[in-house]
Design an enzyme around this catalytic site. Structure first.
Site, PDB file in Angstrom:
ATOM      1  N   ASP A   1       4.343   0.420  12.072  1.00  0.00           N
ATOM      2  CA  ASP A   1       3.276  -0.109  11.533  1.00  0.00           C
ATOM      3  C   ASP A   1       3.090  -1.599  12.142  1.00  0.00           C
ATOM      4  OD1 ASP A   1       2.378   2.057  10.254  1.00  0.00           O
ATOM      5  OD2 ASP A   1       3.154   1.629   8.399  1.00  0.00           O
TER       6      ASP A   1
ATOM      7  N   ARG B   1       0.385  14.274  13.646  1.00  0.00           N
ATOM      8  CA  ARG B   1       1.103  13.934  12.134  1.00  0.00           C
ATOM      9  C   ARG B   1       0.898  15.299  11.254  1.00  0.00           C
ATOM     10  NH1 ARG B   1      -1.252   8.438  10.118  1.00  0.00           N
ATOM     11  NH2 ARG B   1       0.693   8.098   9.086  1.00  0.00           N
TER      12      ARG B   1
ATOM     13  N   ARG C   1      -8.772  -0.355   4.452  1.00  0.00           N
ATOM     14  CA  ARG C   1      -7.981   0.565   3.878  1.00  0.00           C
ATOM     15  C   ARG C   1      -6.626  -0.031   3.550  1.00  0.00           C
ATOM     16  NH1 ARG C   1      -6.438   4.762   7.791  1.00  0.00           N
ATOM     17  NH2 ARG C   1      -5.312   4.813   6.029  1.00  0.00           N
TER      18      ARG C   1
ATOM     19  N   CYS D   1      -5.727  13.410  13.504  1.00  0.00           N
ATOM     20  CA  CYS D   1      -5.628  11.843  13.018  1.00  0.00           C
ATOM     21  C   CYS D   1      -5.653  11.071  14.206  1.00  0.00           C
ATOM     22  CB  CYS D   1      -4.304  11.685  12.340  1.00  0.00           C
ATOM     23  SG  CYS D   1      -4.015  10.053  12.003  1.00  0.00           S
TER      24      CYS D   1
ATOM     25  N   LYS E   1       0.866  -1.103  -0.154  1.00  0.00           N
ATOM     26  CA  LYS E   1       0.010   0.004   0.016  1.00  0.00           C
ATOM     27  C   LYS E   1       0.960   1.210   0.013  1.00  0.00           C
ATOM     28  CE  LYS E   1      -1.819   1.578   4.019  1.00  0.00           C
ATOM     29  NZ  LYS E   1      -1.575   3.036   4.347  1.00  0.00           N
ATOM     30  N   ASN E   2       1.903   1.366   0.613  1.00  0.00           N
ATOM     31  CA  ASN E   2       2.466   2.416   1.044  1.00  0.00           C
ATOM     32  C   ASN E   2       3.527   2.828   0.083  1.00  0.00           C
ATOM     33  OD1 ASN E   2       1.155   2.942   3.504  1.00  0.00           O
ATOM     34  ND2 ASN E   2       2.904   2.390   4.994  1.00  0.00           N
TER      35      ASN E   2
HETATM   36  C1  UD1 Z   1       4.310   6.737   6.684  1.00  0.00           C
HETATM   37  C2  UD1 Z   1       3.128   5.627   6.373  1.00  0.00           C
HETATM   38  C3  UD1 Z   1       2.662   5.037   7.562  1.00  0.00           C
HETATM   39  C4  UD1 Z   1       3.675   4.905   8.774  1.00  0.00           C
HETATM   40  C5  UD1 Z   1       4.606   6.145   8.852  1.00  0.00           C
HETATM   41  C6  UD1 Z   1       5.668   5.887   9.837  1.00  0.00           C
HETATM   42  C7  UD1 Z   1       2.535   6.046   4.139  1.00  0.00           C
HETATM   43  C8  UD1 Z   1       1.411   6.290   3.073  1.00  0.00           C
HETATM   44  N1  UD1 Z   1       2.495   5.954   5.288  1.00  0.00           N
HETATM   45  O1  UD1 Z   1       3.133   7.817   7.057  1.00  0.00           O
HETATM   46  O2  UD1 Z   1       2.056   3.907   7.124  1.00  0.00           O
HETATM   47  O3  UD1 Z   1       3.342   4.697  10.090  1.00  0.00           O
HETATM   48  O4  UD1 Z   1       5.141   6.487   7.686  1.00  0.00           O
HETATM   49  O5  UD1 Z   1       6.601   4.985   9.088  1.00  0.00           O
HETATM   50  O6  UD1 Z   1       3.589   5.838   3.736  1.00  0.00           O
HETATM   51  N2  UD1 Z   1       6.139  14.707  11.048  1.00  0.00           N
HETATM   52  C9  UD1 Z   1       6.386  16.027  11.168  1.00  0.00           C
HETATM   53  N3  UD1 Z   1       6.304  16.955  10.212  1.00  0.00           N
HETATM   54  C10 UD1 Z   1       5.988  16.664   9.073  1.00  0.00           C
HETATM   55  C11 UD1 Z   1       5.914  15.069   8.730  1.00  0.00           C
HETATM   56  C12 UD1 Z   1       6.003  14.507   9.727  1.00  0.00           C
HETATM   57  O7  UD1 Z   1       6.475  16.376  12.625  1.00  0.00           O
HETATM   58  O8  UD1 Z   1       5.783  17.310   8.066  1.00  0.00           O
HETATM   59  C13 UD1 Z   1       6.213  13.537  12.068  1.00  0.00           C
HETATM   60  C14 UD1 Z   1       5.112  12.810  12.318  1.00  0.00           C
HETATM   61  O9  UD1 Z   1       4.057  13.700  13.217  1.00  0.00           O
HETATM   62  C15 UD1 Z   1       5.474  11.408  12.967  1.00  0.00           C
HETATM   63  C16 UD1 Z   1       6.975  11.524  12.184  1.00  0.00           C
HETATM   64  O10 UD1 Z   1       7.436  12.798  11.609  1.00  0.00           O
HETATM   65  O11 UD1 Z   1       5.988  11.795  14.351  1.00  0.00           O
HETATM   66  C17 UD1 Z   1       7.034  10.356  11.042  1.00  0.00           C
HETATM   67  O12 UD1 Z   1       5.934  10.453  10.260  1.00  0.00           O
HETATM   68  P1  UD1 Z   1       5.782  10.215   8.751  1.00  0.00           P
HETATM   69  O13 UD1 Z   1       7.015   9.544   8.292  1.00  0.00           O
HETATM   70  O14 UD1 Z   1       5.703  11.490   8.175  1.00  0.00           O
HETATM   71  O15 UD1 Z   1       4.718   9.443   8.346  1.00  0.00           O
HETATM   72  P2  UD1 Z   1       3.596   9.325   7.126  1.00  0.00           P
HETATM   73  O16 UD1 Z   1       4.795   9.603   5.831  1.00  0.00           O
HETATM   74  O17 UD1 Z   1       2.594  10.124   7.347  1.00  0.00           O
END
Ligand code: UD1
Length: 421
Positions: free
Chosen positions: A306, A122, A398, A117, A22-23
């Site tokens: 995950d 996030r 999902r 969320c 999925k990711n």
């Molecule tokens: C992706 C995965 C999700 C997985 C996560 C962590 C997809 C579609 N989803 O989610 O399944 O659980 O990686 O492996 O690939 N953060 C910030 N600012 C930002 C972006 C992130 O502070 O602009 C923080 C988030 O709050 C979190 C951390 O960074 O604490 C990691 O999040 P991130 O890797 O961005 O998760 P996703 O990409 O949303």
């Protein structure tokens, strides 16, 4: 709303095939927005999030055809509206992945902020700051990110936190920027590497994907391509835990053992015999009760957040006490409260959960709160006495393709109970 009814007590045995990740499928679908020709994507999992992304592309004016076995062809030349509305982004945070490609290709994008969320704040501040570093003008208006740039300019971006979709968004945007972009402290997840592979197939110049420094030399345009999505390591890991938690023997075919090192290490610690081939993994518990394991989540290649909930279910019935420390998302513990309803002994202090394994759980009605939490409740249901009813399983749909059917292939007693519309 549908629910799942699981009757516990069966030792799982047999084989299942991993679906596409999925990711990886979601960013690759978003990347098709960058190409001047049709992008054909194979091994796309049939999931609700994928359908949402396809719907979003179609709504923006892309031509999308879904062929046999979820071969998806996207022709994005006719994009008329570079816009991702709240109704869609709300249901799938990963919709934010269209921001970088739209901006790079069309000079403008309006994408709704994802909003709250269930698993923590996030934010998307790093996506936005990275695009600004590439020269975009970004404003937040009425809950929407509005980004504009005539042409993005390559830049050096140091990500403050490792972010998977943030890295992906910026890597995609940079493929059409003028000059060189360097992303430091980049996410190293296999899905980032898979996206880079697809972008390279379109003609992008990217090196270093899979390390913490990714270098992109911007191109004038990218071409269409054909690409196969890699297997889902989280789905794979979930089926392996299903084998281990029930004392059974499960083999997952069509997968990538090298993407699951941290997870397989923990399954071995739990007492499972783990064997691997080029594209399969087998976990054999030989009828034994698992031993409790300590988990600390962190970005790849460390233990994935995950898979945290699934191992919480394992610890709930293991011999001994397991400690779980969630370092990626501050509030990803909703499943623990539901596991308690099944008889798990869990205490929670900040980001640390302590789980004292019990001999048996007992079936009860529970509620799925997010994708991986739902999977952990199903796993717990497989070993609970009696029947566990899991409500709100749209979360499972999902991210897990034909979950109950695949578990059924392994001998699980599980059925979907259609709810009232
Ligand atoms: C992706 C995965 C999700 C997985 C996560 C962590 C997809 C579609 N989803 O989610 O399944 O659980 O990686 O492996 O690939 N953060 C910030 N600012 C930002 C972006 C992130 O502070 O602009 C923080 C988030 O709050 C979190 C951390 O960074 O604490 C990691 O999040 P991130 O890797 O961005 O998760 P996703 O990409 O949303």
């Amino acid at each position: 709303m549908d629910s799942l009814q699981v009757t516990g007590g069966v030792r799982l045995a047999g084989e299942v095939r991993a679906s596409g990740a999925k990711n990886a499928a979601l960013p690759i679908l978003a990347a098709s927005l960058l190409a001047d020709g049709p992008v054909t994507i194979g091994n796309v999992p049939h999931l609700r999030d994928v359908t949402t992304m396809i719907g979003l592309l179609g709504r923006m004016g892309a031509g999308v055809t879904v062929g046999d076995r979820m071969q998806v062809e996207v022709e994005a030349r006719g994009i008329t509206e570079p816009f991702a509305p709240y109704e869609l982004v709300r249901t799938m945070r990963a919709s934010i992945l269209v921001l970088g490609p739209l901006l790079a290709r069309h000079g403008e994008a309006r994408v709704s902020l994802p909003g709250g969320c269930a698993i923590g704040a996030r934010p998307v501040d790093l996506h936005v700051a990275g695009l600004e570093a590439l020269g975009a003008e970004v404003s937040i208006e009425s809950g929407y990110i509005h980004a504009r740039a005539r042409r993005l300019e390559g830049a050096r971006i140091v990500l403050e936190t490792v972010t998977v979709t943030g890295t992906e968004n910026l890597m995609m945007a940079a493929t059409l920027a003028r000059g060189r972009t360097v992303i430091e402290n980049a996410a190293r997840e296999p899905e980032v590497v898979d996206l880079a592979g697809c972008l390279q197939a379109m003609g992008a110049a990217i090196t270093g994907a899979g390390t913490d420094t990714i270098v992109i030399e911007g191109r004038e345009r990218l071409a269409g391509c054909s690409y196969e999505v890699l297997p889902d390591r989280i789905e794979t890991g979930t089926f392996l835990v299903a084998g281990a938690i029930t004392g059974g023997c499960v083999r997952v075919r069509g997968t990538r053992p090298d993407h699951l090192d941290a997870v397989l290490g923990k399954l071995r610690e739990a007492g499972a015999a783990v064997t691997t081939g080029v594209d399969w993994i087998e976990v054999d518990m030989q009828g034994r009760r698992p031993l409790a394991v300590d988990i600390r989540t962190a970005p790849y290649p460390a233990f994935p957040t995950d898979m945290q909930a699934q191992f919480a279910a394992l610890d709930a019935v293991a011999e001994g006490v397991g400690t779980i420390v969630e370092t990626v998302f501050e509030n990803r513990y909703m499943h623990l409260l539901e596991l308690r309803r099944l008889g798990a002994e869990v205490s929670l202090d900040g980001r640390t959960a302590v789980i004292r394994g019990v001999e048996r759980l007992s079936g009860a009605p529970v509620m799925a709160t997010d994708l991986r939490a739902s999977a952990s409740l199903v796993l717990a249901g497989l070993v609970a006495e009696g029947t566990t009813d899991i409500a709100r399983i749209y979360h499972i749909d999902r991210g897990y393709e034909r979950f109950e059917e695949k578990l059924g292939q392994l001998g699980a007693v599980i059925r979907r109970v259609p709810g009232r519309a």
